[in-house]
Design a protein around this motif. Structure first.
Motif, PDB file in Angstrom:
ATOM      1  N   PHE A  28      29.453  74.413  36.530  1.00 48.48           N
ATOM      2  CA  PHE A  28      29.540  74.956  35.182  1.00 48.48           C
ATOM      3  C   PHE A  28      28.193  74.814  34.496  1.00 48.48           C
ATOM      4  CE2 PHE A  28      29.604  70.924  32.834  1.00 48.48           C
ATOM      5  CZ  PHE A  28      29.956  70.033  33.830  1.00 48.48           C
ATOM      6  N   SER A  29      28.015  75.675  33.550  1.00 46.08           N
ATOM      7  CA  SER A  29      26.769  75.653  32.800  1.00 46.08           C
ATOM      8  C   SER A  29      26.861  74.579  31.728  1.00 46.08           C
ATOM      9  CB  SER A  29      26.552  77.022  32.142  1.00 46.08           C
ATOM     10  OG  SER A  29      25.429  76.997  31.298  1.00 46.08           O
ATOM     11  N   ARG A  30      25.785  73.815  31.576  1.00 49.48           N
ATOM     12  CA  ARG A  30      25.797  72.838  30.500  1.00 49.48           C
ATOM     13  C   ARG A  30      24.457  72.919  29.782  1.00 49.48           C
ATOM     14  NH1 ARG A  30      26.503  67.802  34.357  1.00 49.48           N
ATOM     15  NH2 ARG A  30      26.688  69.456  35.892  1.00 49.48           N
ATOM     16  N   TYR A  31      24.512  73.214  28.536  1.00 51.19           N
ATOM     17  CA  TYR A  31      23.299  73.275  27.733  1.00 51.19           C
ATOM     18  C   TYR A  31      23.096  71.965  27.003  1.00 51.19           C
ATOM     19  CZ  TYR A  31      19.583  75.525  25.129  1.00 51.19           C
ATOM     20  OH  TYR A  31      18.358  75.865  24.613  1.00 51.19           O
ATOM     21  N   TYR A  32      24.138  71.514  26.341  1.00 48.95           N
ATOM     22  CA  TYR A  32      24.146  70.199  25.712  1.00 48.95           C
ATOM     23  C   TYR A  32      25.307  69.393  26.256  1.00 48.95           C
ATOM     24  CZ  TYR A  32      21.258  72.213  21.918  1.00 48.95           C
ATOM     25  OH  TYR A  32      20.278  72.828  21.179  1.00 48.95           O
ATOM     26  N   MET A  33      25.097  68.097  26.380  1.00 47.96           N
ATOM     27  CA  MET A  33      26.221  67.178  26.493  1.00 47.96           C
ATOM     28  C   MET A  33      26.161  66.287  25.271  1.00 47.96           C
ATOM     29  SD  MET A  33      26.854  66.211  30.496  1.00 47.96           S
ATOM     30  CE  MET A  33      28.450  65.478  30.130  1.00 47.96           C
ATOM     31  N   GLY A  34      27.307  66.084  24.675  1.00 49.25           N
ATOM     32  CA  GLY A  34      27.325  65.365  23.416  1.00 49.25           C
ATOM     33  C   GLY A  34      28.394  64.299  23.365  1.00 49.25           C
ATOM     34  N   TRP A  35      28.211  63.424  22.399  1.00 52.52           N
ATOM     35  CA  TRP A  35      29.215  62.419  22.070  1.00 52.52           C
ATOM     36  C   TRP A  35      29.655  62.646  20.626  1.00 52.52           C
ATOM     37  CZ3 TRP A  35      31.429  59.095  25.427  1.00 52.52           C
ATOM     38  CH2 TRP A  35      30.764  58.825  26.625  1.00 52.52           C
ATOM     39  N   PHE A  36      30.961  62.612  20.447  1.00 48.41           N
ATOM     40  CA  PHE A  36      31.550  62.704  19.121  1.00 48.41           C
ATOM     41  C   PHE A  36      32.475  61.512  18.961  1.00 48.41           C
ATOM     42  CE2 PHE A  36      30.324  67.007  17.786  1.00 48.41           C
ATOM     43  CZ  PHE A  36      29.830  67.502  18.981  1.00 48.41           C
ATOM     44  N   ARG A  37      32.872  61.231  17.734  1.00 50.55           N
ATOM     45  CA  ARG A  37      33.829  60.149  17.514  1.00 50.55           C
ATOM     46  C   ARG A  37      34.788  60.519  16.403  1.00 50.55           C
ATOM     47  NH1 ARG A  37      29.675  55.574  14.983  1.00 50.55           N
ATOM     48  NH2 ARG A  37      29.381  56.587  12.933  1.00 50.55           N
ATOM     49  N   GLN A  38      35.945  59.893  16.472  1.00 51.54           N
ATOM     50  CA  GLN A  38      36.950  60.134  15.452  1.00 51.54           C
ATOM     51  C   GLN A  38      37.615  58.814  15.094  1.00 51.54           C
ATOM     52  OE1 GLN A  38      39.807  63.192  16.419  1.00 51.54           O
ATOM     53  NE2 GLN A  38      40.287  63.495  14.257  1.00 51.54           N
ATOM     54  N   ALA A  39      37.442  58.416  13.853  1.00 50.66           N
ATOM     55  CA  ALA A  39      38.085  57.218  13.342  1.00 50.66           C
ATOM     56  C   ALA A  39      39.443  57.588  12.772  1.00 50.66           C
ATOM     57  CB  ALA A  39      37.201  56.582  12.266  1.00 50.66           C
ATOM     58  N   PRO A  40      40.354  56.627  12.681  1.00 56.58           N
ATOM     59  CA  PRO A  40      41.688  56.923  12.153  1.00 56.58           C
ATOM     60  C   PRO A  40      41.626  57.567  10.770  1.00 56.58           C
ATOM     61  CG  PRO A  40      41.641  54.746  13.116  1.00 56.58           C
ATOM     62  CD  PRO A  40      40.230  55.229  13.111  1.00 56.58           C
ATOM     63  N   GLY A  41      42.305  58.678  10.622  1.00 60.21           N
ATOM     64  CA  GLY A  41      42.371  59.353   9.342  1.00 60.21           C
ATOM     65  C   GLY A  41      41.143  60.146   8.966  1.00 60.21           C
ATOM     66  N   LYS A  42      40.193  60.248   9.893  1.00 56.96           N
ATOM     67  CA  LYS A  42      38.953  60.975   9.595  1.00 56.96           C
ATOM     68  C   LYS A  42      38.767  62.141  10.561  1.00 56.96           C
ATOM     69  CE  LYS A  42      36.388  57.211   7.443  1.00 56.96           C
ATOM     70  NZ  LYS A  42      35.083  56.506   7.391  1.00 56.96           N
ATOM     71  N   GLU A  43      37.870  63.038  10.158  1.00 60.64           N
ATOM     72  CA  GLU A  43      37.527  64.171  11.009  1.00 60.64           C
ATOM     73  C   GLU A  43      36.664  63.702  12.177  1.00 60.64           C
ATOM     74  OE1 GLU A  43      39.116  67.330   8.630  1.00 60.64           O
ATOM     75  OE2 GLU A  43      37.498  67.840   9.996  1.00 60.64           O
ATOM     76  N   ARG A  44      36.694  64.466  13.245  1.00 63.99           N
ATOM     77  CA  ARG A  44      35.802  64.186  14.364  1.00 63.99           C
ATOM     78  C   ARG A  44      34.368  64.470  13.927  1.00 63.99           C
ATOM     79  NH1 ARG A  44      37.608  66.117  20.273  1.00 63.99           N
ATOM     80  NH2 ARG A  44      39.431  65.014  19.456  1.00 63.99           N
ATOM     81  N   GLU A  45      33.460  63.561  14.261  1.00 64.62           N
ATOM     82  CA  GLU A  45      32.089  63.731  13.812  1.00 64.62           C
ATOM     83  C   GLU A  45      31.106  63.599  14.975  1.00 64.62           C
ATOM     84  OE1 GLU A  45      30.957  60.731  10.987  1.00 64.62           O
ATOM     85  OE2 GLU A  45      31.168  59.095  12.411  1.00 64.62           O
ATOM     86  N   PHE A  46      29.997  64.261  14.798  1.00 62.34           N
ATOM     87  CA  PHE A  46      28.928  64.238  15.784  1.00 62.34           C
ATOM     88  C   PHE A  46      28.259  62.871  15.817  1.00 62.34           C
ATOM     89  CE2 PHE A  46      25.372  65.517  18.228  1.00 62.34           C
ATOM     90  CZ  PHE A  46      24.222  65.052  17.599  1.00 62.34           C
TER      91      PHE A  46
END
Length: 123
Positions: A28-46
């Motif tokens: 598969f093509s991959r341009y970026y690999m990233g990490w995101f996180r999501q705390a309880p009750g919050k939006e997923r963030e970069f």
């Protein structure tokens, strides 16, 4: 395409953890690999991203200077070294792949996601 994240756990404030994300499956093509996180009750963030070709790295302001993203091309693996952890870093951390160029910090534009790994930082 499978992304397997590992390395989460419970750590005291000021401690360190290293997350790993191994990619497998069809080519598969991959341009970026990233990490995101999501705390309880919050939006997923970069959190951080790395451009697979060339290795340029990008960080959220909240982790800059404390976290380091890196990759091992031979192992198809991306890492997130997290130092000086704070209680506010507590979240489920997800790795993801964006196949083509564009914004590196918009989670809606990533194509593949792994199951998250929980990081808990105690005060």
């Amino acid at each position: 395409v499978q992304l397997q994240a590992s390395g989460g756990g419970l750590v005291q404030a000021g401690g360190s953890l290293r997350l790993s994300c191994a990619a497998s499956g069809r080519t598969f093509s991959r341009y970026y690999m990233g990490w995101f996180r999501q705390a309880p009750g919050k939006e997923r963030e970069f959190v951080a991203a790395i451009k697979w070709s060339g290795g340029s790295t990008y960080y959220a302001d909240s982790v800059k200077g404390r976290f380091t993203i890196s990759r091992d091309n031979a192992k198809n693996t991306v890492y997130l070294q997290m130092n000086s952890l704070k209680p506010e870093d507590t979240a489920v951390y997800y790795c993801a792949v964006r196949s083509y160029s564009g914004s590196y910090d918009n989670n809606h534009e990533y194509d593949y996601w792994g199951k998250g790994t929980l990081v808990t930082v105690s005060s």
